[in-house]
Design a protein around this motif. Structure first.
Motif, PDB file in Angstrom:
ATOM      1  N   LYS A   1       0.832  -1.198   0.000  1.00  0.00           N
ATOM      2  CA  LYS A   1       0.000   0.000   0.000  1.00  0.00           C
ATOM      3  C   LYS A   1       0.868   1.250   0.000  1.00  0.00           C
ATOM      4  O   LYS A   1       1.779   1.382   0.804  1.00  0.00           O
ATOM      5  N   LEU A   2       0.586   2.144  -0.932  1.00  0.00           N
ATOM      6  CA  LEU A   2       1.343   3.379  -1.004  1.00  0.00           C
ATOM      7  C   LEU A   2       0.941   4.294   0.149  1.00  0.00           C
ATOM      8  O   LEU A   2      -0.238   4.464   0.440  1.00  0.00           O
ATOM      9  N   HIS A   3       1.930   4.856   0.791  1.00  0.00           N
ATOM     10  CA  HIS A   3       1.662   5.727   1.930  1.00  0.00           C
ATOM     11  C   HIS A   3       1.280   7.122   1.443  1.00  0.00           C
ATOM     12  O   HIS A   3       2.024   7.768   0.715  1.00  0.00           O
ATOM     13  N   LYS A   4       0.119   7.580   1.888  1.00  0.00           N
ATOM     14  CA  LYS A   4      -0.340   8.896   1.462  1.00  0.00           C
ATOM     15  C   LYS A   4       0.522  10.013   2.034  1.00  0.00           C
ATOM     16  O   LYS A   4       0.560  11.116   1.492  1.00  0.00           O
ATOM     17  N   ASP A   5       1.207   9.724   3.148  1.00  0.00           N
ATOM     18  CA  ASP A   5       2.028  10.763   3.752  1.00  0.00           C
ATOM     19  C   ASP A   5       3.441  10.800   3.174  1.00  0.00           C
ATOM     20  O   ASP A   5       4.291  11.540   3.650  1.00  0.00           O
ATOM     21  N   ASP A   6       3.696  10.003   2.153  1.00  0.00           N
ATOM     22  CA  ASP A   6       4.986  10.041   1.461  1.00  0.00           C
ATOM     23  C   ASP A   6       5.079  11.367   0.724  1.00  0.00           C
ATOM     24  O   ASP A   6       4.289  11.657  -0.178  1.00  0.00           O
ATOM     25  N   ILE A   7       6.049  12.188   1.106  1.00  0.00           N
ATOM     26  CA  ILE A   7       6.153  13.535   0.546  1.00  0.00           C
ATOM     27  C   ILE A   7       6.311  13.525  -0.970  1.00  0.00           C
ATOM     28  O   ILE A   7       5.877  14.448  -1.665  1.00  0.00           O
ATOM     29  N   PHE A   8       6.908  12.461  -1.502  1.00  0.00           N
ATOM     30  CA  PHE A   8       7.139  12.400  -2.946  1.00  0.00           C
ATOM     31  C   PHE A   8       5.857  12.112  -3.729  1.00  0.00           C
ATOM     32  O   PHE A   8       5.839  12.240  -4.946  1.00  0.00           O
ATOM     33  N   SER A   9       4.785  11.748  -3.022  1.00  0.00           N
ATOM     34  CA  SER A   9       3.509  11.522  -3.703  1.00  0.00           C
ATOM     35  C   SER A   9       2.923  12.827  -4.223  1.00  0.00           C
ATOM     36  O   SER A   9       2.032  12.818  -5.075  1.00  0.00           O
ATOM     37  N   ARG A  10       3.433  13.947  -3.727  1.00  0.00           N
ATOM     38  CA  ARG A  10       2.947  15.253  -4.170  1.00  0.00           C
ATOM     39  C   ARG A  10       3.610  15.698  -5.469  1.00  0.00           C
ATOM     40  O   ARG A  10       3.199  16.695  -6.064  1.00  0.00           O
ATOM     41  N   LEU A  11       4.640  14.981  -5.881  1.00  0.00           N
ATOM     42  CA  LEU A  11       5.377  15.373  -7.080  1.00  0.00           C
ATOM     43  C   LEU A  11       4.883  14.608  -8.301  1.00  0.00           C
ATOM     44  O   LEU A  11       4.481  13.443  -8.203  1.00  0.00           O
ATOM     45  N   SER A  12       4.971  15.266  -9.442  1.00  0.00           N
ATOM     46  CA  SER A  12       4.628  14.590 -10.691  1.00  0.00           C
ATOM     47  C   SER A  12       5.732  13.604 -11.056  1.00  0.00           C
ATOM     48  O   SER A  12       6.857  13.686 -10.547  1.00  0.00           O
ATOM     49  N   ILE A  13       5.423  12.691 -11.954  1.00  0.00           N
ATOM     50  CA  ILE A  13       6.423  11.717 -12.384  1.00  0.00           C
ATOM     51  C   ILE A  13       7.603  12.420 -13.049  1.00  0.00           C
ATOM     52  O   ILE A  13       8.763  12.032 -12.860  1.00  0.00           O
ATOM     53  N   ASP A  14       7.327  13.483 -13.817  1.00  0.00           N
ATOM     54  CA  ASP A  14       8.405  14.220 -14.478  1.00  0.00           C
ATOM     55  C   ASP A  14       9.384  14.795 -13.461  1.00  0.00           C
ATOM     56  O   ASP A  14      10.609  14.747 -13.657  1.00  0.00           O
ATOM     57  N   LEU A  15       8.863  15.344 -12.366  1.00  0.00           N
ATOM     58  CA  LEU A  15       9.736  15.902 -11.339  1.00  0.00           C
ATOM     59  C   LEU A  15      10.543  14.805 -10.648  1.00  0.00           C
ATOM     60  O   LEU A  15      11.715  15.000 -10.304  1.00  0.00           O
ATOM     61  N   ARG A  16       9.934  13.653 -10.448  1.00  0.00           N
ATOM     62  CA  ARG A  16      10.667  12.543  -9.825  1.00  0.00           C
ATOM     63  C   ARG A  16      11.816  12.098 -10.723  1.00  0.00           C
ATOM     64  O   ARG A  16      12.918  11.810 -10.253  1.00  0.00           O
ATOM     65  N   HIS A  17      11.556  12.047 -12.030  1.00  0.00           N
ATOM     66  CA  HIS A  17      12.612  11.672 -12.972  1.00  0.00           C
ATOM     67  C   HIS A  17      13.745  12.697 -12.962  1.00  0.00           C
ATOM     68  O   HIS A  17      14.927  12.337 -13.065  1.00  0.00           O
ATOM     69  N   LYS A  18      13.396  13.979 -12.830  1.00  0.00           N
ATOM     70  CA  LYS A  18      14.421  15.019 -12.790  1.00  0.00           C
ATOM     71  C   LYS A  18      15.283  14.879 -11.538  1.00  0.00           C
ATOM     72  O   LYS A  18      16.492  15.153 -11.566  1.00  0.00           O
ATOM     73  N   ILE A  19      14.668  14.466 -10.436  1.00  0.00           N
ATOM     74  CA  ILE A  19      15.432  14.234  -9.207  1.00  0.00           C
ATOM     75  C   ILE A  19      16.454  13.127  -9.430  1.00  0.00           C
ATOM     76  O   ILE A  19      17.628  13.246  -9.060  1.00  0.00           O
TER      77      ILE A  19
END
Length: 336
Positions: free
Chosen positions: A217-235
């Motif tokens: 189960k994905l944690h809703k409080d995971d701060i990275f859930s607020r980011l788009s996939i594009d931003l995650r890839h840039k990280i």
């Protein structure tokens, strides 16, 4: 072969010393082999002198002085090399040129002008060199190109090539000098049992976990859930390999964010070109594997000790990185 102490000092169990006739890269007419061929050197023909590996700058004998008390400046510390197998130093190969390939073998004194050189090196070091060259030019090593690369780096009457052999700088005198604190120079850079054990542990996990554990189960409080996939890839693009793995191991959201294989491979080759065991692994597929691989990469980067606190782990990796730097210089000349 493990060393045993005798009267405070020790030598590695007997091996065959290699001798050359003067203090620079040798010359020989290798008439029993074809032109520009890698050959198995015959130890008994290297007489009256000594020179060193063209690739690592090290000696061709496992017989090295060791001091059990660690106080002799002209001997390696026994406690560091006690469990290190030094037999790799005895395995010699050579690269020579034979334009005619006729007649019987004939070795020449180095003082004789006009005879082609022969370049000796450890079999283990040649394995490192082949891996280094193949990263930029896949395929079989071309003997003629490698010979020319060695010739370009052969600056004259020296015991080794005119290259930067890293730190510590191997001795350049005609006779090998053992110096306390320079044990790294004789530790096997390829066969590192502790590293192999950790890699095997990761491979076992890869075999048993062949799917992404997205069922968690994905944690809703995971701060990275607020980011788009594009931003995650840039990280990911701005992180080194071990940081990418550590982030994916810590965040379920980032764990399930796909990292392009091309980007991952490029980062590994750029950061850890000398760590081929990891380059050959499949992409980590679980957070447990990501965490373990991240810790391994960090330890390798820092040349840290293994969990067993073995010097061989630290020095073996350090010597591999040192030799890899030499191989990159040879590769540059090879690819010209």
């Amino acid at each position: 072969m493990v060393a045993t102490p005798t009267n405070g000092h020790t030598r590695q169990a007997p091996g065959t010393n290699l001798h050359m006739t003067t203090n620079h890269i040798g010359r020989a007419n290798l008439s029993s082999v074809s032109q520009h061929e890698i050959i198995r050197a015959q130890r008994e023909k290297w007489v009256a002198g000594r020179f060193f590996c063209a690739i690592c700058g090290g000696p061709f004998s496992s017989q090295v002085d060791m001091d059990c008390e660690g106080t002799d400046e002209r001997a390696y510390r026994f406690d560091i090399l006690e469990h290190c197998n030094l037999e790799w130093l005895d395995e010699l190969r050579a690269l020579g040129i034979n334009p005619d390939a006729t007649g019987s073998d004939k070795y020449h004194d180095f003082a004789e002008i006009g005879e082609p050189h022969v370049f000796p090196f450890h079999s283990v070091c040649y394995e490192v060199l082949k891996r280094c060259i193949s990263l930029r030019q896949p395929g079989e090593i071309q003997g003629n190109k490698l010979y020319q690369a060695f010739e370009q780096a052969n600056g004259g009457r020296y015991v080794r090539l005119q290259l930067d052999y890293g730190k510590p700088d191997p001795p350049v005198e005609q006779v090998w000098e053992t110096v306390r604190g320079q044990e790294i120079l004789v530790v096997n850079p390829v066969d590192i049992p502790e590293l192999e054990s950790e890699i095997n542990d990761i491979k076992c996990l890869l075999d048993t976990k062949t799917h992404l554990d997205i069922e968690r189960k994905l944690h809703k409080d995971d701060i990275f859930s607020r980011l788009s996939i594009d931003l995650r890839h840039k990280i990911f693009k701005h992180l080194c390999p071990e940081s990418i793995l550590a982030l994916k191991a810590a965040s379920q959201i980032m764990h399930t964010t796909w990292v392009p294989r091309s980007m991952w491979d490029a980062k590994l080759v750029d950061t850890y070109p000398w760590l081929w065991e990891v380059l050959e692994l499949s992409v980590p597929q679980s957070q447990e594997i990501e965490d373990k691989t991240s810790r391994l990469l960090l330890a390798c980067r820092e040349q840290g000790e293994s969990t067993g606190r073995s010097y061989g782990y630290t020095l073996g990796l350090a010597n591999r990185r040192r030799i890899w730097g030499v191989c990159e210089q040879i590769r540059s000349k090879y690819l010209e």
